[in-house]
Structure formats: structure tokens, C-alpha cells
Design a protein around this motif. Structure first.
Motif, short mmCIF file in Angstrom:
data_model
loop_
_atom_site.label_atom_id
_atom_site.label_comp_id
_atom_site.label_asym_id
_atom_site.label_seq_id
_atom_site.Cartn_x
_atom_site.Cartn_y
_atom_site.Cartn_z
N VAL A 27 0.87 -1.19 0.00
CA VAL A 27 0.00 0.00 0.00
C VAL A 27 0.90 1.24 0.00
CG1 VAL A 27 -1.77 1.30 1.23
CG2 VAL A 27 -1.83 -1.21 1.24
N LEU A 28 0.65 2.14 -0.92
CA LEU A 28 1.46 3.36 -1.07
C LEU A 28 1.40 4.21 0.20
CD1 LEU A 28 3.03 4.96 -3.29
CD2 LEU A 28 0.89 6.20 -3.69
N ASP A 29 2.56 4.72 0.62
CA ASP A 29 2.65 5.54 1.83
C ASP A 29 3.19 6.93 1.46
OD1 ASP A 29 3.31 6.78 4.19
OD2 ASP A 29 4.28 5.04 5.08
N PRO A 30 2.31 7.86 1.05
CA PRO A 30 2.76 9.18 0.59
C PRO A 30 3.49 9.97 1.68
CG PRO A 30 0.41 8.84 0.12
CD PRO A 30 0.84 7.72 1.00
N ALA A 31 3.05 9.85 2.93
CA ALA A 31 3.73 10.58 4.02
C ALA A 31 5.14 10.03 4.21
CB ALA A 31 2.93 10.47 5.32
N GLY A 32 5.27 8.71 4.09
CA GLY A 32 6.59 8.10 4.19
C GLY A 32 7.50 8.55 3.06
N GLN A 33 6.95 8.64 1.86
CA GLN A 33 7.76 9.07 0.71
C GLN A 33 8.21 10.52 0.86
OE1 GLN A 33 5.45 8.01 -2.79
NE2 GLN A 33 6.44 6.00 -2.86
N ALA A 50 18.95 7.00 3.83
CA ALA A 50 17.78 6.14 4.03
C ALA A 50 17.27 5.65 2.68
CB ALA A 50 16.69 6.92 4.75
N THR A 51 16.66 4.45 2.67
CA THR A 51 16.13 3.91 1.42
C THR A 51 14.62 3.69 1.46
OG1 THR A 51 16.63 1.67 2.17
CG2 THR A 51 18.28 2.76 0.80
N GLU A 52 14.03 3.71 2.65
CA GLU A 52 12.59 3.49 2.76
C GLU A 52 12.08 4.08 4.06
OE1 GLU A 52 11.42 -0.68 2.63
OE2 GLU A 52 9.38 -0.15 3.25
N VAL A 53 10.89 4.69 4.02
CA VAL A 53 10.25 5.18 5.24
C VAL A 53 8.79 4.75 5.22
CG1 VAL A 53 9.61 7.19 6.64
CG2 VAL A 53 11.76 7.21 5.37
N ARG A 54 8.33 4.17 6.33
CA ARG A 54 6.90 3.83 6.46
C ARG A 54 6.40 4.47 7.74
NH1 ARG A 54 4.54 1.55 2.08
NH2 ARG A 54 3.21 0.14 3.28
N ILE A 55 5.29 5.17 7.67
CA ILE A 55 4.76 5.87 8.83
C ILE A 55 3.44 5.25 9.28
CG2 ILE A 55 3.97 8.09 9.74
CD1 ILE A 55 5.98 9.45 8.00
N GLY A 56 3.43 4.77 10.49
CA GLY A 56 2.21 4.18 11.04
C GLY A 56 1.87 4.83 12.37
N LYS A 57 0.95 4.20 13.11
CA LYS A 57 0.52 4.74 14.39
C LYS A 57 0.99 3.84 15.52
CE LYS A 57 -3.57 5.15 12.60
NZ LYS A 57 -5.04 5.22 12.44
N TRP A 58 1.23 4.45 16.66
CA TRP A 58 1.60 3.73 17.89
C TRP A 58 0.57 4.12 18.93
CZ3 TRP A 58 3.45 0.02 20.49
CH2 TRP A 58 3.97 0.14 21.78
N ILE A 59 -0.35 3.19 19.20
CA ILE A 59 -1.48 3.49 20.07
C ILE A 59 -1.33 2.74 21.39
CG2 ILE A 59 -3.99 3.47 20.29
CD1 ILE A 59 -4.14 3.40 17.22
N LYS A 103 3.12 8.11 16.83
CA LYS A 103 3.53 7.61 15.52
C LYS A 103 4.53 6.47 15.65
CE LYS A 103 4.20 11.88 14.38
NZ LYS A 103 4.71 13.12 13.76
N TRP A 104 4.51 5.58 14.67
CA TRP A 104 5.46 4.46 14.60
C TRP A 104 6.12 4.58 13.24
CZ3 TRP A 104 8.65 1.20 16.34
CH2 TRP A 104 8.93 -0.02 15.75
N ILE A 105 7.37 5.08 13.25
CA ILE A 105 8.06 5.38 12.00
C ILE A 105 9.18 4.37 11.78
CG2 ILE A 105 9.32 7.15 10.71
CD1 ILE A 105 7.97 9.24 12.50
N GLN A 106 9.14 3.69 10.64
CA GLN A 106 10.18 2.72 10.30
C GLN A 106 11.02 3.27 9.15
OE1 GLN A 106 8.74 -1.62 10.55
NE2 GLN A 106 6.89 -0.45 10.14
N VAL A 107 12.34 3.25 9.33
CA VAL A 107 13.26 3.78 8.33
C VAL A 107 14.33 2.73 8.03
CG1 VAL A 107 14.83 5.67 7.74
CG2 VAL A 107 12.94 6.09 9.32
N VAL A 108 14.52 2.40 6.76
CA VAL A 108 15.58 1.48 6.37
C VAL A 108 16.81 2.30 6.01
CG1 VAL A 108 16.29 -0.32 4.74
CG2 VAL A 108 13.91 -0.23 5.55
#
Lengths: 83, 83
Positions: A16-22, A35-44, B42-47
Motif C-alpha cells: 500500500v502506497l505511503d505518501p507521508a513516508g515518501q 535512508a532507502t525506505e520510510v513507512r509511517i504508522g501509528k503507535w497506540i 507515531k510508529w516510523i520505520q526507516v531502512v
């Protein structure tokens, strides 16, 4: 009843595309981070009362499925910490 | 150079009001979950590429301080996983 802190990582599923991560990745590059990749999620974090750790984990899983994650495009995991 | 996945938990500091967490707590109560507190971060993962795990952790800390967390109202921690 005991008190537990649930921790849920909620993130977009693989593919799934992650525009905020990009956008963040682009800024990291401008700042010269390699860095080569960023994925942003939630920590609840949720504080609950439950009989034991097994029941607390089941409650966290139910919260994730019914409310905290979007089952179409997000995945989640649950950790339990006694307080 | 080796490849590592950094995981940053970024959350509001203790004492900073969390309106999204309060809204979520209200909905959990309507769903009859016995929760007493919700904090949403937030839960941010960076490679990244780095020489070793110690250097990877230092890079994650620098990313948190300079970009990924707001130092006025957020705190963060960093974990490192070799890929």
C-alpha cells in the motif's frame, strides 16, 4: 482485575502506497541521511483492566480489528505490559 | 555497510493533552471496552545503511531529534533491527 498497558503498532500493509513516508524520505535525503525506505504508522497505547495477560492480549486484538486499524489497508500487532 | 530497520516510537510527552486519544477513549467506552487511557503516537520505520548497530542507533537518534519528533511536545525512542 489487573491493569495493563496495550501497545498497538498500526501500519499500512505491504504494497500500500505511503505518501507521508515518501515525503519524509525525500526530506531525509535533502538532509543527507542514507535512508532507502520510510513507512509511517501509528503507535497506540491503551490502559485497560483485565483478568490476566492472555485476556488483555485478546482485548487488544479485538480493539485493533473493530476500531483502531482499518482492515482493508492496515495491519497491526499488539504487545501487553503489566502496570 | 549493513542494512538496518530503525523503528521510532514518537509520542506526546507526559502532560501534553492528546485530543485524538481522548476521542478514541470515548468511542472505546461506547463499544463497552473497559479502557482508562489512550495515547496516540507515531510508529516510523526507516531502512538505512550503516557500519554497525551502534552507528545505526546514533543515526536514528539524530533523525528523531532533527526531523521526526517535535522536541517541544514529543518524546521518542529508537530500536534497531538488522535486515
Amino acid at each position: 482485575m489487573k491493569t495493563y498497558r496495550l501497545g498497538l503498532h498500526v501500519g499500512l500493509k505491504e504494497g500500500v502506497l505511503d505518501p507521508a513516508g515518501q515525503a519524509t524520505l525525500q526530506v531525509l535525503h535533502q538532509m543527507e541521511f542514507a535512508a532507502t525506505e520510510v513507512r509511517i504508522g501509528k503507535w497506540i497505547q491503551v490502559v485497560i483492566e483485565a483478568e490476566d495477560e492472555v485476556r488483555a492480549l485478546a482485548i487488544g486484538d479485538e480493539m485493533g480489528r473493530r476500531l483502531l486499524a482499518n482492515p482493508v489497508m492496515e495491519a497491526f500487532d499488539v504487545t501487553v505490559t503489566p502496570l
